[in-house]
Design a protein around this motif. Sequence first.
Motif, PDB file in Angstrom:
ATOM      1  N   PHE A 174      -7.578  -4.576   0.105  1.00  0.00           N
ATOM      2  CA  PHE A 174      -7.444  -3.752   1.320  1.00  0.00           C
ATOM      3  C   PHE A 174      -8.782  -3.199   1.803  1.00  0.00           C
ATOM      4  O   PHE A 174      -8.838  -2.209   2.513  1.00  0.00           O
ATOM      5  N   ARG A 175      -9.852  -3.875   1.419  1.00  0.00           N
ATOM      6  CA  ARG A 175     -11.202  -3.427   1.750  1.00  0.00           C
ATOM      7  C   ARG A 175     -11.434  -3.363   3.253  1.00  0.00           C
ATOM      8  O   ARG A 175     -12.129  -2.485   3.748  1.00  0.00           O
ATOM      9  N   GLU A 200       1.349  -7.910  -1.299  1.00  0.00           N
ATOM     10  CA  GLU A 200      -0.019  -7.793  -0.761  1.00  0.00           C
ATOM     11  C   GLU A 200      -0.947  -7.113  -1.760  1.00  0.00           C
ATOM     12  O   GLU A 200      -2.095  -7.527  -1.944  1.00  0.00           O
ATOM     13  N   ALA A 201      -0.434  -6.073  -2.432  1.00  0.00           N
ATOM     14  CA  ALA A 201      -1.271  -5.324  -3.377  1.00  0.00           C
ATOM     15  C   ALA A 201      -1.590  -6.151  -4.620  1.00  0.00           C
ATOM     16  O   ALA A 201      -2.585  -5.899  -5.305  1.00  0.00           O
ATOM     17  N   SER A 245      -6.952  -1.943  -9.225  1.00  0.00           N
ATOM     18  CA  SER A 245      -8.143  -2.473  -8.551  1.00  0.00           C
ATOM     19  C   SER A 245      -8.011  -2.351  -7.047  1.00  0.00           C
ATOM     20  O   SER A 245      -9.012  -2.254  -6.340  1.00  0.00           O
ATOM     21  N   ALA A 246      -6.769  -2.352  -6.551  1.00  0.00           N
ATOM     22  CA  ALA A 246      -6.554  -2.177  -5.112  1.00  0.00           C
ATOM     23  C   ALA A 246      -6.785  -0.717  -4.701  1.00  0.00           C
ATOM     24  O   ALA A 246      -7.300  -0.447  -3.621  1.00  0.00           O
ATOM     25  N   THR A 247      -6.409   0.219  -5.599  1.00  0.00           N
ATOM     26  CA  THR A 247      -6.632   1.644  -5.303  1.00  0.00           C
ATOM     27  C   THR A 247      -8.030   2.090  -5.736  1.00  0.00           C
ATOM     28  O   THR A 247      -8.458   3.185  -5.407  1.00  0.00           O
ATOM     29  N   LEU A 248      -8.692   1.254  -6.548  1.00  0.00           N
ATOM     30  CA  LEU A 248      -9.972   1.564  -7.189  1.00  0.00           C
ATOM     31  C   LEU A 248      -9.849   2.620  -8.294  1.00  0.00           C
ATOM     32  O   LEU A 248     -10.847   3.145  -8.772  1.00  0.00           O
ATOM     33  N   VAL A 249      -8.610   2.913  -8.700  1.00  0.00           N
ATOM     34  CA  VAL A 249      -8.424   3.817  -9.835  1.00  0.00           C
ATOM     35  C   VAL A 249      -9.057   3.200 -11.090  1.00  0.00           C
ATOM     36  O   VAL A 249      -9.672   3.885 -11.905  1.00  0.00           O
TER      37      VAL A 249
END
Length: 397
Positions: free
Chosen positions: A190-191, A205-206, A222-226
């Motif tokens: 989602f960048r 999608e995620a 990795s999508a949330t960058l958590v």
Amino acid sequence: MASMPPSPLIRKRLAILGSTGSVGSQTLAVVEALTRAGHAFSVVALAAGKNLELLAAQAQRFQPKLIAIERAKDLSKLRRLVGTFWSGEIVVGEEGLIAAATHPDADLIVNALVGALGLIPTLEALKAKKIVALANKESLVIGGHLVHGVQSKRSLIPIDSEHSALFQLMHSLHPSEIERIILTASGGPFRTRPLDSFAQITVAEALQHPTWQMGKRITIDSATLVNKAFEVIEAHWLFDLPYEKISVLIHPQSVVHGLVELTDGSILAHLSTTDMKLPIQYALTYPERVPSSVARLDLVKQKLEFAPVGRERYPAFWLVCEAGQRGGTFPAVANAADEVFVQRFLKNEIPFVGIARGIERVLAEHEGVPTPALEEILEADRWARQRASEFPPNSLS
Ligand code: MG
């Protein structure tokens, strides 16, 4: 060009915790490759959870002295599966993990366990003066100060690709030379997605990660960058650096895995193709470096881009970094809450944006313990899981 001198023969005896998972199986593949190359690696202990078929195959192939399994009820099934091919000792549960992590014949413990149960074996292995090759992030995320208290210089070798890169870069540096370290993040799927469409993000999608193939939770993280925020916390403990000296940059190509900015303005970078076998092999052969079959990077085809981590796009990243800075039980709470909210998102119970909202709510309710003992960490973990499962979906959308 003059021919290279032959690599030195490396002898190591391993215990592999989490041997049937992704990192565990890749570790065994690296062991086989190193063995074919003439090095003397033996596997003295394996620990795994529920994949008994693969575990039995590994036991037959590597002939460990000890196997640790999660549940007592699997004992007879495992004995049946190994048949006459293997006849070592089997130990169950936490006792089994500790027995594998402290096995008197093992000198290198690969901790590739997933989850909070990885912390105790890391602590016990370090207390037993073993070298730990660490892929279990919870050891440092939730128990960083405990691990820090028992580790000695170079007793922890990272397997995570970013930390391995930084470990290799900092190897020959004096701490006074380091201005800051930079971890890179792909930025996830989602960048570039318009922020006003984040409410409609679907599970499918995620789960589309642009550069790495991984398990479901780490792909969402990795999508949330958590996941990157956890890596910041890990780097803090692993390299003994204050949070002010650790930054993260989005680097969509995942070619540069880590950078070290020096006090004179020089920047050192580690580049490679994305293959976990590389950091795994380095952790196994350290302090030696030997040839590998990992695909070579074609620099001519590379384009390198870097961007800051936006707060609006990646709110959960910043929340978890702040939890890291607050320290104590806050990182354990952030980790547990994230795990529950990711599961709830995967079950379509809450929207993607609900993960960050939920983490924020649970962190806000937590009364932290500054330097918690192990039991207080595990208690905070339990509390956060319970709390995270209670929030009704409509309060998070
Ligand atoms: Mg990583």
